[in-house]
Motif scaffolding. Structure first.
Motif, PDB file in Angstrom:
ATOM      1  N   UNK A 129      36.411 -23.657  16.929  1.00  0.00           N
ATOM      2  CA  UNK A 129      37.059 -22.649  16.000  1.00  0.00           C
ATOM      3  C   UNK A 129      36.842 -21.270  16.445  1.00  0.00           C
ATOM      4  N   UNK A 130      36.823 -20.280  15.529  1.00  0.00           N
ATOM      5  CA  UNK A 130      36.651 -18.925  16.119  1.00  0.00           C
ATOM      6  C   UNK A 130      35.264 -18.871  16.538  1.00  0.00           C
ATOM      7  N   UNK A 131      35.139 -18.123  17.674  1.00  0.00           N
ATOM      8  CA  UNK A 131      33.680 -17.974  18.105  1.00  0.00           C
ATOM      9  C   UNK A 131      33.394 -16.407  18.250  1.00  0.00           C
ATOM     10  N   UNK A 132      32.368 -15.778  18.028  1.00  0.00           N
ATOM     11  CA  UNK A 132      32.163 -14.458  18.203  1.00  0.00           C
ATOM     12  C   UNK A 132      31.755 -14.141  19.664  1.00  0.00           C
ATOM     13  N   UNK A 133      32.345 -13.168  20.284  1.00  0.00           N
ATOM     14  CA  UNK A 133      32.015 -12.829  21.831  1.00  0.00           C
ATOM     15  C   UNK A 133      31.508 -11.614  21.711  1.00  0.00           C
TER      16      UNK A 133
END
Length: 1017
Positions: free
Chosen positions: A576-580
């Motif tokens: 899914x959406x993964x913070x970088x």
């Protein structure tokens, strides 16, 4: 005086406005607020929910929804469907009965109230004589049996609600068969339950609260069987063949009774306290469901040990050696079992349990091993954690849509694959023409992605930001873990969890780019996370950067909460959406504005102290700008130190009122009598003329007002900022003090993007004279069209903006709209709000409106929500008020603060913590339930054959083929301005306080007289 005259009406424009604009409240999404009653029709396969506010809502297959509202607004206590009819009866807490019918009108079914009735006793009788406690709709569909507190059972004819007095069942008729010693110990008291014999409609089972149960013969008007219970009765349930029934009691026990053909005194077959021997809570409802394998399902509510588990809200399911007590996080209102309703079926064979809790609906699959929950297609618990912000994105590309659904499906593996069991009715609404997302931010640090395309608001995917930070809770905790030897065998179910591990995790701003898949999320403690979509699980380090918005200025000290601590080393994230990258603002104040430009790989953020720009490709801070005024001490106190600030603000308000009063006396210089005469003359003169609406004089605010540095809006634009020959990327910021900052940006070309830094230089600073908060900024191109979204032109979804003609800057403050020319920033046009009553802009966005008469005309207008709850549509670029609609009550400040507009003239706002009201401003875009419920088919032996799901599907396909095409049309992709979703803070309340008193002189006088009553702080 010419400027006050009302301009003439253009009939062509008036007709066009009727083709473009129309206000409708269409559907309510989410879970009903404060539910109080539940009903179910096995033949219609429809469920009904009543609320404390008097609303009644019916649900069937996804898209099949009906809503009614009792005029009395009293609590709905009971709901009962009339067998084999499209009718139901509701009982309110004022003892009134209401008959509702589903009738077809205009090709669709509608829910209508047919009759209402209040049971009245003889003159002089106490209210308890007719206070209804139990309702039984008879299978003959002709009468209702009404049990009362006095023990009488009245018979009411349907649909006329005429009382058949000669058929009333009195306690005296019952007590003739009761043994004398039992009569002496117990009276009948109130009627607790009425149940019709499943095989013989001429017999009904009547249970009294003290434990007495008897079987009544309707034909002969006599008691056929007596059952002498010794415990206070709660409820009754017949077994399918009618040979036995089960009673449940206040002491946590249930009893199985035989019903024989002889007249012997029946003795209980079984009396059991499931969670004894210690004192237990009451079992308030019970089911005994037979199966083919011989082992029954025994399902009951309550019965937990009082001392250790008295605070639990549970429903237990027992099937042979399997036993589970489903533990709900909110109070259970009611529940029912879905089982085989075929009259020829020999066994119940239950398939699902539907539980209405106070804060959510839970459905349990009883066919699958482990009894998993079923993912609901509607009635979502929006407030499983309190909603803190919302963001709507229209027309999602198919690829992004499928990737989000794929990520969400991996989160739902613990749900059952059972089709939704409540599948009555047929939705005939056309399929939505595009895919829309509604994103909600929550107090627990999660973002939920909802399918907002149609009538059903369905959860697609849940994103959690908690893993990035160190909190007290372990993200790997499993609330459903059950020990092998644990007793009672409790298992948590449901998603409602109102408790946050850390309030700093709360999400305040969301921005999603639908073309690149980048997502920016900002929170309460100054955290800004930039994420990208990944289809697989991954483990990586989240890069950190700090943005010091105070820029080491002396004399400022942050008094609020600390920043969140981050995890060291790699962090594992699910698909899914993964913070970088994480940008941490210092001080860690609430992020009040957010903007993302995925083409330039830039994210801008603002707080009450200033704003900054971050390059998320190079992962470096570009610049920060402090917007604090020397008097902005309130901005440094944080959200937890507001009492002193409120007192200070009140004191400052009184001082400003007094200064305003004194200065106005000096300016006028005349006596009170002269002023009154002049005012009367002006009023009489104006009444003789046909005037345009009077616009309130906007009084300039002092720079000393608190929160002037509060950044309300951020906006990226490629426009002419330095000269008229060259355009460049720019960032615009508007503050609470009426200041607009403009920065020129130098973004390196793609081939040197990672080698050269992004540079920024302040080019403009505009100070609005009235210093009202800036809530929106928009740049119009040479054709007076809003600039396209980032990457919209690159995806061939919009025309390139006109860079030949001069651009215009629209600045929207709370009190006026003003157009400036670029790059000179000279005032060109303005519109002041007509606001004698203190009207202020709360939300504004650009919306595209298409004509319902022709497919080749659409236009962009401003949709504006004010603090009075009305919506105004204002034309671009001439700023002419087109129409005004009342939408939200002005007292509903939470609803106004939660409102979010869509790109094509729709909107959502919270009508309760758990419900969104959806509305439409467009004649073309209308999302509302449209469905049909057919009358059940009655066979020759008076039995009903329920429709199968395949029959409903086939009917829907036929109806859709016959429906009028063209009701939905996708307008050409137009331009969308950023959503201005500034949250309602204390600042808004204080400004409301200032404006109302500064705008009304009489109130000011009264307040000055009361000033001595306020002590110094």
């Amino acid at each position: 005086m010419r400027r006050f005259l009302r301009p003439g009406h253009d009939p062509v424009r008036e007709r066009l406005k009727r083709d473009l604009f129309q206000f409708n409240k269409t559907v309510e999404h989410g879970f009903p607020h404060q539910p109080s009653a539940l009903g179910y029709s096995p033949c219609l396969r429809l469920m009904a929910i009543g609320t404390r506010s008097g609303a009644i809502k019916l649900y069937g297959a996804p898209g099949v929804e009906f809503m009614g509202l009792h005029e009395e607004n009293n609590t709905v206590v009971q709901i009962h469907f009339i067998p084999d009819q499209c009718q139901l009866v509701t009982l309110l807490d004022d003892n009134s009965l209401h008959l509702w019918s589903l009738k077809q009108h205009g090709g669709a079914s509608e829910l209508r109230e047919e009759h209402r009735f209040t049971l009245k006793g003889p003159p002089g009788s106490p209210p308890s004589a007719t206070q209804i406690t139990a309702v039984l709709p008879h299978s003959s569909r002709e009468v209702l049996y009404l049990g009362t507190e006095s023990g009488n059972i009245f018979v009411v004819e349907l649909p006329s609600f005429r009382v058949l007095e000669d058929r009333t069942i009195t306690p005296e008729a019952v007590l003739q068969r009761v043994p004398e010693d039992y009569c002496n110990r117990r009276s009948c008291e109130l009627v607790e339950a009425l149940r019709e014999h499943p095989k013989n409609p001429d017999q009904i089972l009547i249970g009294y609260s003290r434990g007495l149960i008897f079987l009544w013969d309707l034909q002969n008007n006599k008691v056929t069987h007596l059952f002498l219970g010794t415990q206070q009765l709660e409820n009754l349930h017949w077994q399918r063949d009618g040979s036995k029934f089960v009673s449940c009691h206040y002491d946590g026990s249930y009893t199985q009774w035989p019903v024989s053909s002889d007249n012997r005194q029946p003795e209980p077959l079984e009396n059991l306290v499931p969670y004894g021997p210690f004192p237990c809570k009451a079992i308030s409802k019970i089911y005994w469901q037979t199966t083919k394998n011989g082992l029954p399902y025994i399902i009951f509510q309550g019965g937990m040990p009082r001392a250790s588990y008295g605070d639990r809200h549970s429903i237990s399911v027992v099937h042979g050696s399997q036993q589970t007590a489903f533990d709900f996080t909110s109070r259970v209102i009611d529940f029912f079992i879905i089982f085989s309703s075929e009259p020829t079926a020999e066994f119940d064979d239950p398939s699902a349990m539907v539980v209405l809790a106070e804060e959510e609906l839970v459905v349990i699959d009883l066919k699958t091993a482990g009894w998993p929950a079923v993912h609901p297609p509607y009635l979502a618990s929006l407030h499983c954690s309190a909603i803190t912000c919302s963001h709507h994105v229209s027309n999602i590309p198919l690829k992004l849509w499928e990737r989000i659904i794929s990520a969400g499906s991996k989160q739902n593996i613990h749900y059952s694959n059972m089709p939704w069991p409540i599948d009555g009715g047929t939705s005939i609404a056309p399929d939505p023409p595009q895919r829309d997302l509604l994103l909600t931010g929550h107090e627990d640090g999660t973002v939920r992605f909802w399918d907002a395309s149609g009538v059903c608001l369905h959860l697609l995917y849940k994103l959690s930001t908690v893993r990035v930070f160190l909190t007290d809770a372990d993200p790997n905790d499993n609330m459903n873990t059950l020990g092998e030897d644990e007793w009672p065998p409790l298992r948590k179910v449901g998603t409602f969890d109102p408790y946050s591990d850390d309030p700093r995790l709360g999400i305040q701003k969301i921005y999603l780019c639908k073309y690149s898949g980048y997502l920016a999320v900002a929170g309460t403690a100054g955290q800004v996370l930039v994420m990208e979509l990944n289809d697989e699980d991954a483990e990586h380090v989240v890069d950190h950067a700090e943005a010091d918005l105070l820029q080491d200025q002396e004399g400022y000290r942050w008094k609020g909460h600390e920043k969140l601590k981050t995890r060291d080393g790699p962090v594992r994230f699910e698909a899914g959406f993964q913070p970088f990258v994480l940008v941490q603002c210092q001080p860690p104040a609430v992020v009040t504005s957010l903007a993302l430009h995925s083409e330039w790989k830039l994210v801008a953020f603002g707080t009450s102290h200033g704003f900054g720009l971050f390059d998320h490709q190079q992962k470096r801070l570009v610049f920060v700008k402090c917007t604090l005024h020397p008097s902005d001490q309130l901005a440094l106190e944080g959200p937890l130190s507001r009492v002193k600030s409120l007192k200070k603000s009140l004191r400052q308000s009184f001082r400003r009122i007094r200064r305003s009063r004194v200065s106005s006396r000096k300016r006028r210089g005349g006596s009170g009598n002269v002023q009154e005469a002049n005012a009367k003359f002006d009023q009489d003169t104006l009444q003789e003329m046909e005037l345009a609406p009077v616009q309130r004089k906007i009084e300039a605010r002092s720079a000393e007002d608190s929160f002037t540095g509060f950044v309300r809006t951020l906006y990226f634009a490629d426009t002419f900022l330095r000269d008229s020959s060259r355009h460049c990327p720019s960032l615009w910021a508007g503050t609470n003090g009426g200041t607009v900052y403009a920065f020129c940006l130098r973004v390196p070309p793609a081939e040197r993007r990672m080698d050269e830094p992004v540079r920024a230089e302040q080019a403009k600073e505009i100070q609005l004279m009235h210093r009202a908060p800036v809530v929106g900024i928009l740049v119009l191109d040479g054709h007076s069209t809003p600039l396209p979204e980032p990457l919209e032109v690159a995806h061939d979804l919009s025309k390139s903006p006109d860079m030949q003609g001069s651009h215009q800057l629209l600045v929207v403050s709370e009190e006026q709209f003003k157009v400036f020319t670029l790059p000179k920033v000279s005032s060109k046009l303005k519109l002041k709000l007509t606001a004698l009553e203190g009207c202020r802009v709360r939300k504004v966005t650009v919306a595209n409106f298409s004509s319902c008469k022709t497919d080749d005309y659409s236009e962009n207008d401003l949709a504006v929500l004010t603090n009075l709850g009305d919506i105004q549509i204002i034309s671009l670029p001439f700023l002419k008020l087109q129409i005004r609609y009342p939408c939200i009550r002005k007292e509903d400040v939470s609803g106004i603060a939660s409102c979010v507009f869509t790109k094509y003239g729709q909107g959502f706002y919270l009508i309760s913590p758990s419900e969104f009201e959806r509305f439409s401003l467009s004649t073309k875009w209308l999302v509302e339930p449209r469905c049909i419920v057919d009358m059940p088919e009655v066979t020759s032996n008076n039995h009903v054959r329920p429709k199968s799901g395949m029959e409903n599907t086939a009917r829907k396909s036929r109806l859709n083929c016959c429906s009028v095409k063209g009701q939905w049309r996708v307008p050409p992709l137009m331009l969308e301005h950023q959503e201005v979703t500034a949250d309602l803070t204390l600042m808004d309340i204080l400004q409301e306080f200032h404006s109302k008193r500064l705008g009304m002189f009489s109130d000011a006088c009264r307040l000055l007289h009361c000033q001595h009553m306020i002590k110094p702080f």
